[in-house]
Design a protein around this motif. Structure first.
Motif, PDB file in Angstrom:
ATOM      1  N   ASN A  35       0.857  -1.184   0.000  1.00  0.00           N
ATOM      2  CA  ASN A  35       0.000   0.000   0.000  1.00  0.00           C
ATOM      3  C   ASN A  35       0.897   1.238   0.000  1.00  0.00           C
ATOM      4  OD1 ASN A  35      -2.644  -1.205   0.136  1.00  0.00           O
ATOM      5  ND2 ASN A  35      -2.190  -1.757   2.249  1.00  0.00           N
ATOM      6  N   ILE A  36       0.568   2.194  -0.850  1.00  0.00           N
ATOM      7  CA  ILE A  36       1.361   3.406  -1.004  1.00  0.00           C
ATOM      8  C   ILE A  36       0.544   4.612  -0.543  1.00  0.00           C
ATOM      9  CG2 ILE A  36       2.743   4.802  -2.586  1.00  0.00           C
ATOM     10  CD1 ILE A  36       3.636   1.845  -2.355  1.00  0.00           C
ATOM     11  N   GLU A  37       1.134   5.435   0.311  1.00  0.00           N
ATOM     12  CA  GLU A  37       0.523   6.702   0.704  1.00  0.00           C
ATOM     13  C   GLU A  37       1.572   7.796   0.525  1.00  0.00           C
ATOM     14  OE1 GLU A  37      -1.100   6.596   4.638  1.00  0.00           O
ATOM     15  OE2 GLU A  37      -1.887   4.570   4.397  1.00  0.00           O
ATOM     16  N   TYR A  38       1.132   8.962   0.065  1.00  0.00           N
ATOM     17  CA  TYR A  38       2.106  10.032  -0.164  1.00  0.00           C
ATOM     18  C   TYR A  38       1.445  11.393  -0.101  1.00  0.00           C
ATOM     19  CZ  TYR A  38       0.300  10.469  -4.970  1.00  0.00           C
ATOM     20  OH  TYR A  38      -0.503  10.670  -6.073  1.00  0.00           O
ATOM     21  N   LEU A  39       2.283  12.397   0.157  1.00  0.00           N
ATOM     22  CA  LEU A  39       1.904  13.799   0.028  1.00  0.00           C
ATOM     23  C   LEU A  39       2.661  14.337  -1.174  1.00  0.00           C
ATOM     24  CD1 LEU A  39       0.631  16.494   0.911  1.00  0.00           C
ATOM     25  CD2 LEU A  39       2.576  16.817   2.440  1.00  0.00           C
TER      26      LEU A  39
END
Length: 339
Positions: free
Chosen positions: A209-213
């Protein structure tokens, strides 16, 4: 515009990843007129921005609710704050690559410096210049590795066989309590006009799972991000696919301040970076002629770039403008933690 516009303006304010204000207003504007839309400014030390979307009313031309325009405005820019996590260590290889370990277990592949991207259609002319120094077969060399207590400094170059070195680098790794700090300084040689990218590439086991700003939700580059907004987004690495018939570079995100790859989190300590996380390595994309030949391994392939050249229109238009080319010198400063 030369005709009245009618629709709904939605305003959303976010701070530190949370919505702090929302409003929707119907507007009807005559040509050369404006409207004032008030909103509440959040009280937050984290990243904050206001997001504005304009959607159509029923008018016989487009379906009601169709988004016709959007924009965002930063209120408070991202600022690095001290973060740490579980015990995380690094080990350096003789060639200057390194890997990350947790409790003695290797949690990444070897992390290499690279300047190769899978050629875009718009790279068709620049590609010939890159091939002159055999960019597809470039490897990393460490000329000097020095360790002093909790810090390792690696100085070396990128080079291919039967070719002169075209990029020099200094990588510094610093071991902290619950983190690893990583910095890169690079300097490209005069023999090249510009490079496709400069950054690190590695793999982690599994479909993360990838999360980013950063700029999203779609892919974004220095010259291809105006249709996106800077916000927090998430996706599954295996879902990051783009059906180009000829496999090529895709799925990067410009202006990222942090990215979370499963439990592995990477934060900028100063300027933003570009990254991608997808189910194919650069080598896999470069080596296949058709999309149906691509093979998924089930792992996540990550690029963290200090610099990434823009997309351009050079296959049928002008050269990539200089402001969107990888600069001949640059740096990157990161904090890596394991949650």
């Amino acid at each position: 515009y030369f005709a009245p516009i009618n629709g709904k303006i939605s305003v959303t304010v976010k701070a530190a990843g949370k919505v702090t204000y929302e409003s929707v207003a119907e507007i009807s504007l005559m040509p050369n007129k404006s409207v004032l839309i008030p909103f509440e400014t959040p009280k937050s030390n984290g990243y904050s921005a206001v997001y504005i979307s304009f959607a159509s009313c029923k008018n016989g031309l487009v379906e009601e609710g169709t988004e016709l325009a959007k924009a965002f405005f930063e209120l408070t820019p991202y600022k690095f704050t001290e973060v740490s996590g579980k015990n995380l260590e690094y080990k350096v290889n003789k060639d200057g690559s390194f890997a990350l370990y947790a409790s003695g277990e290797k949690i990444t592949s070897d992390i290499y410096l690279t300047d190769l991207r899978a050629y875009l259609d718009n790279d068709m002319y620049d590609k010939n210049n890159w091939l002159k120094f055999n960019i597809e077969h470039v490897f990393q060399i460490a000329d000097e590795i020095t360790t002093n207590k909790n810090e390792t400094v690696i100085k070396g170059k990128l080079v291919a066989q039967a070719s002169v070195p075209h990029l020099g680098y200094t990588v510094t790794l610093k071991q902290g309590e619950g983190f690893v700090d990583l910095s890169l300084k690079y300097n490209a040689k005069y023999i090249i006009e510009f490079l496709p990218r400069v950054g690190f590439e590695f793999a982690v086991k599994g479909d993360k799972n990838i999360e980013y700003l950063g700029y999203g939700k779609g892919e974004s580059y220095s010259d291809k991000h105006h249709y996106t907004v800077k916000d927090e987004f998430g996706y599954k690495a295996s879902e990051n696919e783009c059906p180009y018939i000829k496999p090529q570079e895709y799925g990067s995100h410009y202006g990222a301040d942090y990215v979370k790859i499963g439990d592995l989190e990477i934060y900028t300590k100063d300027k933003s970076f570009s990254f991608s996380a997808k189910p194919y390595s650069t080598k896999e994309l470069c080596s296949k002629n058709h999309d149906f030949e691509l093979v998924k391994t089930g792992d996540t392939y990550v690029n963290i770039d200090a610099a990434m050249s823009g997309i351009g229109t050079h296959s049928c238009g002008p050269e990539l403008p200089k402001e969107h080319r990888v600069k001949k010198a640059g740096e990157l400063n990161l904090r890596i933690i394991l949650k």
